[in-house]
Design an enzyme around this catalytic site. Structure first.
Site, mmCIF file in Angstrom:
data_model
loop_
_atom_site.group_PDB
_atom_site.id
_atom_site.type_symbol
_atom_site.label_atom_id
_atom_site.label_comp_id
_atom_site.label_asym_id
_atom_site.label_seq_id
_atom_site.Cartn_x
_atom_site.Cartn_y
_atom_site.Cartn_z
ATOM 1 N N HIS A 363 0.852 -1.188 0.000
ATOM 2 C CA HIS A 363 0.000 0.000 0.000
ATOM 3 C C HIS A 363 0.888 1.238 0.000
ATOM 4 C CE1 HIS A 363 -3.388 -2.435 2.138
ATOM 5 N NE2 HIS A 363 -3.594 -2.382 0.831
ATOM 6 N N ILE A 560 3.508 2.232 3.104
ATOM 7 C CA ILE A 560 2.894 2.110 4.429
ATOM 8 C C ILE A 560 3.288 0.763 5.036
ATOM 9 C CG2 ILE A 560 0.734 2.439 5.723
ATOM 10 C CD1 ILE A 560 1.667 4.872 4.222
ATOM 11 N N TYR A 561 4.297 0.138 4.457
ATOM 12 C CA TYR A 561 4.983 -1.032 5.043
ATOM 13 C C TYR A 561 4.118 -2.297 5.028
ATOM 14 C CZ TYR A 561 6.743 3.295 7.191
ATOM 15 O OH TYR A 561 7.151 4.589 7.419
ATOM 16 N N HIS A 562 3.265 -2.446 4.019
ATOM 17 C CA HIS A 562 2.338 -3.575 3.998
ATOM 18 C C HIS A 562 2.741 -4.622 2.953
ATOM 19 C CE1 HIS A 562 -0.995 -0.766 5.764
ATOM 20 N NE2 HIS A 562 -0.007 -1.020 6.617
ATOM 21 N N TYR A 563 3.976 -5.024 2.964
ATOM 22 C CA TYR A 563 4.511 -5.952 1.971
ATOM 23 C C TYR A 563 3.880 -7.337 2.169
ATOM 24 C CZ TYR A 563 7.747 -2.233 3.148
ATOM 25 O OH TYR A 563 8.276 -1.010 3.493
#
Length: 630
Positions: A363, A560-563
């Site tokens: 995201h 937003i660090y949502h890997y």
């Protein structure tokens, strides 16, 4: 009071000293917990010492040569999974973590930005691009990941969302039985320990007694209040976005309890310290390879670098990889599980040919900066005696998770609105990049970009806030590749942002939705307006035109660090699938993946909560597969 050396060392002691030094004489008898700011600093040290005493219990463990289950990665999923598997006293479970201990300073919610600067972050960076991350150094985005007990649940902003029922129903329709929303609802309630007073009470009600705590912040800024009112004036209802309808605006539900970050480590492992002898936790232990018999295609152990040497540890039943959407595909490929052609290119003999590392999703949210006449959340409001005293009472600005206070969900497409399935999230931060010196570093901004956009704001000490328009269902897909055969070298990360035209289209529309809030009475009441500083690389476009915002998004491509998605769940007939619906790696016995890597599609929200869900369901499936009565 006993203060272990591990606590007194490093940033913990420095932070306590800073607190003592920054208090003026006039503030000593202010709003402190004990009537004296010095005593408050010692109270924080006492709490930190108690936490480090718990962490130190793991140091007593002697690594065995064989376990029933080996769980690789003590992040959001790994801590939960190890705790649940070790409920069977006959099973010996080993949990391995490449990083070190979680400590109390990491768990102060407002300091979330700073954690990315320390050793608890893997500090990944994407490969250079001419299409995104243009405002960042070398056109490369920083991709933080937790390298610490608790993993990224220690680095994240504690934002809790379940996401949308349609997300999980879509997973199930891909050929993954057991993964529909209705089937997963009991698992949400199993881990949730919700303190949300106005949560939905019907069919989608939250769990109240689970290990993962969820709460509101007791204090809010005036600008956050304005954001919530403005969103209502823009047509959203206020309510529980984790309930029956996600298209809502609300103050943030966060993984915080007793004014403390509620990480996976704290939620699942702290209650077990010294009580569960069949669970061994080994820190500072880097797994370099999963051992797989190439003839039988069976995983039977791991190689791990720890205590200054390489060691082999065997698994009687299963090896479970819970290392996250970057480290998991890297480890699988290093072990011979992945795209055969790519593995041969880096000198690894393939054992099974699978699409490991593909389907990478994230995201992004290109933040918009506003100025206003309402007081923003500034460092001087955080590091003072009143703030510390209030924090120790369980309130005040230090409890605000990374400055994020409120959140809203929109369906900008009519078809999605009819389904109640959001495609855009706006979340509100009560500060701006110029107010926190950590932010320009964590985002990796080029100095000239920072000076152009934020320099005047910093010099004026202006009241400001940000709204992050976060695309929820991007259609672009990236890839993780090995750089070489060396497990110490970071993999190559290609996020491929905006490759699909839909992603830019919905992003620009999300920015426009965020900008439109300035026309609401609530925003006008605080004189909120978009900060009119143009990016140098975008000045060829008319200010605030669609083309300008597209250029803005290509520059401020804030992850937003949502890997997720790099070991996709799906049936064997799906050539892009890596694991089946029971999270077993296709073609390999006794090997599973349990983390965000398995998501076929990234959920429409913040995935830390859904990763707990994955771990809880995986634990039950593993128990079933090994005939343990649940």
């Amino acid at each position: 009071m006993r203060l272990p050396i591990t606590f007194l060392a490093g940033c913990s002691l420095c932070f306590c000293i800073c607190i003592c030094c920054c208090f003026s004489d006039s503030a000593v008898l202010a709003q402190s917990l004990h009537g004296n700011a010095i005593f408050d600093a010692f109270e924080m040290m006492r709490r930190g010492a108690a936490q480090m005493n718990l962490e130190a219990m793991d140091e007593r463990v002697r690594l065995l040569g064989e376990y029933d289950f080996i769980v690789i990665g003590a992040g959001t999923a790994g801590c939960a999974l190890a705790a649940r598997l070790s409920e069977n006293p006959r099973w010996k479970v080993l949990l391995l973590e490449a990083g070190g201990s979680e400590n109390y300073i990491m768990d102060l919610p407002v300091l979330a930005h700073y954690l990315q600067l320390g050793q608890m972050n893997w500090k990944y960076r994407t490969e250079p691009s001419a299409n995104y991350c243009l405002a960042m150094r070398d056109n490369r985005c920083n991709w933080p990941r937790g390298k610490v007990m608790g993993g990224s649940s220690v680095l994240n902003y504690m934002m809790y969302t379940r996401a949308n029922r349609m997300d999980y129903d879509r997973w199930a329709k891909l050929g993954n039985p057991g993964w529909s929303y209705e089937e997963l609802l009991p698992y949400f309630r199993k881990y949730e320990g919700s303190r949300i007073p106005d949560a939905d009470t019907g069919h989608t009600r939250p769990g109240r007694h689970g290990p993962v705590k969820i709460s509101y912040s007791a204090d809010r800024t005036a600008a956050a209040d304005a954001f919530v009112r403005a969103s209502e004036q823009a047509g959203l209802e206020r309510g529980d976005y984790n309930g029956e309808q996600q298209l809502r605006v609300s103050y943030l539900q966060a993984n915080i309890d007793n004014e403390t970050r509620w990480s996976s480590n704290r939620a699942y492992l702290y209650p077990l310290k010294g009580k569960r002898r069949n669970l061994h936790v080994k820190k500072n232990a880097l797994v370099t390879r999963v051992l797989i018999d190439p003839q039988t295609k069976t995983a039977y152990g791991i190689m791990v670098q720890t205590d200054g040497r390489m060691q082999k540890v065997l698994a009687r039943k299963e090896v479970i990889v819970s290392a996250g959407a970057i480290n998991t595909p890297q480890l699988l490929m290093l072990s011979g599980v992945g795209p055969a052609k790519h593995l041969r290119e880096v000198g690894i003999k393939p054992i099974v040919d699978l699409a490991v590392g593909y389907n990478l999703q994230d995201h992004t949210a290109p933040a918009v900066t506003y100025v206003c006449n309402a007081t923003s959340l500034k460092m001087k409001h955080i590091l003072n005696s009143d703030a510390v005293g209030n924090y120790l009472r369980g309130r005040g600005p230090m409890r605000i998770p990374g400055g994020v206070e409120a959140i809203s969900f929109y369906a900008l497409d009519d078809e999605e609105r009819a389904k109640g399935w959001p495609d855009m999230e706006l979340f509100f931060s009560a500060s701006s990049i110029h107010m926190n010196p950590a932010l320009r570093l964590t985002f990796g901004l080029k100095p000239e970009i920072y000076e152009t956009i934020y320099g005047d704001l910093e010099r004026r000490d202006a009241n400001s806030f940000m709204i992050f328009p976060m695309i929820l269902r991007a259609k672009s897909r990236g890839r993780i590749k090995l750089r070489n055969r060396n497990p110490l070298d970071h993999p190559l990360i290609y996020p491929n942002y905006f490759a699909h035209p839909y992603d830019m289209n919905i992003t620009v529309r999300g920015i426009r939705k965020a900008v439109s809030l300035v026309d609401t009475p609530a925003f006008r009441a605080i004189n909120a307006r978009v900060w009119e500083k143009q990016l140098p690389g975008c000045r060829q476009h008319p200010w605030m035109s669609d083309k300008y915002w597209e250029c803005h998004a290509r520059h401020f491509t804030f992850t937003i660090y949502h890997y997720s998605g790099t070991a996709k769940m799906g049936p064997r007939s799906d050539p892009s699938a890596v694991v089946d619906a029971r999270l077993r790696v296709h073609g390999i016995n006794q090997l599973r993946v349990v983390d965000a890597s398995i998501m076929p599609y990234l959920v429409s929200g913040h995935p830390n909560g859904p990763v707990y869900l994955i771990a809880e369901k995986a634990a039950d499936m593993i128990k079933q597969d090994h005939n343990y009565n649940i």
